[in-house]
Design a protein around this motif. Structure first.
Motif, mmCIF file in Angstrom:
data_model
loop_
_atom_site.group_PDB
_atom_site.id
_atom_site.type_symbol
_atom_site.label_atom_id
_atom_site.label_comp_id
_atom_site.label_asym_id
_atom_site.label_seq_id
_atom_site.Cartn_x
_atom_site.Cartn_y
_atom_site.Cartn_z
ATOM 1 N N ASP A 1 1.295 -29.453 62.121
ATOM 2 C CA ASP A 1 0.555 -30.436 61.315
ATOM 3 C C ASP A 1 -0.017 -29.825 60.046
ATOM 4 N N MET A 2 0.395 -28.598 59.737
ATOM 5 C CA MET A 2 -0.186 -27.882 58.611
ATOM 6 C C MET A 2 0.861 -27.564 57.550
ATOM 7 N N LEU A 3 0.455 -27.687 56.284
ATOM 8 C CA LEU A 3 1.279 -27.232 55.174
ATOM 9 C C LEU A 3 0.826 -25.822 54.821
ATOM 10 N N ALA A 4 1.685 -24.853 55.083
ATOM 11 C CA ALA A 4 1.372 -23.461 54.758
ATOM 12 C C ALA A 4 1.902 -23.163 53.365
ATOM 13 N N GLN A 5 1.019 -22.691 52.489
ATOM 14 C CA GLN A 5 1.384 -22.432 51.095
ATOM 15 C C GLN A 5 1.151 -20.956 50.780
ATOM 16 N N PHE A 6 2.221 -20.266 50.446
ATOM 17 C CA PHE A 6 2.161 -18.828 50.197
ATOM 18 C C PHE A 6 2.325 -18.545 48.712
ATOM 19 N N ARG A 7 1.389 -17.773 48.157
ATOM 20 C CA ARG A 7 1.390 -17.417 46.741
ATOM 21 C C ARG A 7 1.279 -15.902 46.624
ATOM 22 N N ALA A 8 2.251 -15.293 46.001
ATOM 23 C CA ALA A 8 2.259 -13.824 45.879
ATOM 24 C C ALA A 8 2.419 -13.416 44.423
ATOM 25 N N LYS A 9 1.709 -12.367 44.042
ATOM 26 C CA LYS A 9 1.795 -11.838 42.685
ATOM 27 C C LYS A 9 1.854 -10.319 42.739
ATOM 28 N N ALA A 10 2.699 -9.743 41.881
ATOM 29 C CA ALA A 10 2.762 -8.289 41.733
ATOM 30 C C ALA A 10 2.308 -7.932 40.325
ATOM 31 N N GLY A 11 1.345 -7.023 40.254
ATOM 32 C CA GLY A 11 0.826 -6.608 38.947
ATOM 33 C C GLY A 11 -0.576 -7.147 38.703
ATOM 34 N N ARG A 12 -1.327 -6.416 37.879
ATOM 35 C CA ARG A 12 -2.696 -6.839 37.540
ATOM 36 C C ARG A 12 -2.913 -6.748 36.036
ATOM 37 N N ASN A 13 -1.945 -7.280 35.306
ATOM 38 C CA ASN A 13 -2.046 -7.306 33.850
ATOM 39 C C ASN A 13 -2.668 -8.603 33.338
ATOM 40 N N SER A 14 -2.199 -9.721 33.870
ATOM 41 C CA SER A 14 -2.678 -11.023 33.417
ATOM 42 C C SER A 14 -4.083 -11.312 33.945
ATOM 43 N N THR A 15 -4.935 -11.827 33.073
ATOM 44 C CA THR A 15 -6.306 -12.181 33.465
ATOM 45 C C THR A 15 -6.485 -13.692 33.546
#
Length: 222
Positions: A113-127
């Motif tokens: 009954d759940m919508l699982a939403q995965f968000r991944a980012k590589a790098g820490r340049n953008s603020t």
């Protein structure tokens, strides 16, 4: 005597039904908790290509194409507004990214009954935050991050950082939604935050009762 036997039969039958329902509920609960424990994370190699993994980073467990990973095969990476399709491998997806610009990969799936939403980012340049839930450095390469949820800083949010040796530490964002993490070793770090959202809807022709968003940020310390 017949009445007693019949009552005992009813009791045993009802008990079996209750045990079956309890087992199904427990299985469903464990399944949901398993999805919440899982995360999508990115790793960038010396060639600047990006690998996407799905599993439990803290336990060094990665899913394969025989399991949930196949649900991510169509997920595209975004780097400098360019979409990049994945090359599928058994244990990971690989993207032909270039340079040092941040890379993002996302995927949604309905689990029970759940919508699982995965968000991944590589790098820490953008603020600047792009995703609904994102860990954003206050400056390029900074160890201080702001937890952004729906374009606003999120206070008192639990955030966990995993070191190259799988050491981990949990932080809670302050009133400004910020945390400052420790990076005592060289290698890759992965930061994770998860947020439940009480919102029903439909995705991919499947109904869900609530959402759970999992955001990760990976970066290298040299």
């Amino acid at each position: 005597m017949i009445l007693i036997i019949y009552i005992n039969y009813l009791f045993i039958s009802n008990e079996r039904v209750m045990m079956k329902k309890l087992s199904l509920f427990t299985l469903s609960l464990c399944s949901v908790m398993s999805v919440q424990a899982h995360m999508l994370w990115l790793e960038r190699g010396a060639d600047q290509k990006t690998k996407a993994y799905f599993g439990e980073y803290s336990e060094n467990v990665t899913e394969s194409q025989q399991g949930p990973l196949k649900s991510f095969n169509t997920a595209k990476a975004i780097q400098e507004q360019k979409e990049i399709a994945a090359t599928v491998n058994d244990q990971y997806l690989i993207y032909a990214t270039k340079g040092i610009a941040d890379v993002r990969v996302s995927n949604d799936l309905v689990h029970g009954d759940m919508l699982a939403q995965f968000r991944a980012k590589a790098g820490r340049n953008s603020t600047q935050a792009v995703a609904e839930l994102e860990l954003v450095p206050i400056a390029a390469s900074s160890n201080t991050f702001t937890v952004i949820f729906q374009d606003k800083p999120l206070a008192k949010q639990e955030v966990t950082i995993f070191a190259p040796n799988r050491w981990s530490k949990t932080y809670y964002s302050n009133e400004q939604g910020q945390i400052t993490v420790e990076t005592p070793w060289k290698g890759q770090y992965v930061i994770e935050a998860g947020k439940s959202v009480e919102q029903a809807g439909e995705y991919d022709k499947k109904a869900y009762k609530n959402r759970y968003v999992v955001a990760t940020l990976s970066f290298e310390v040299k």
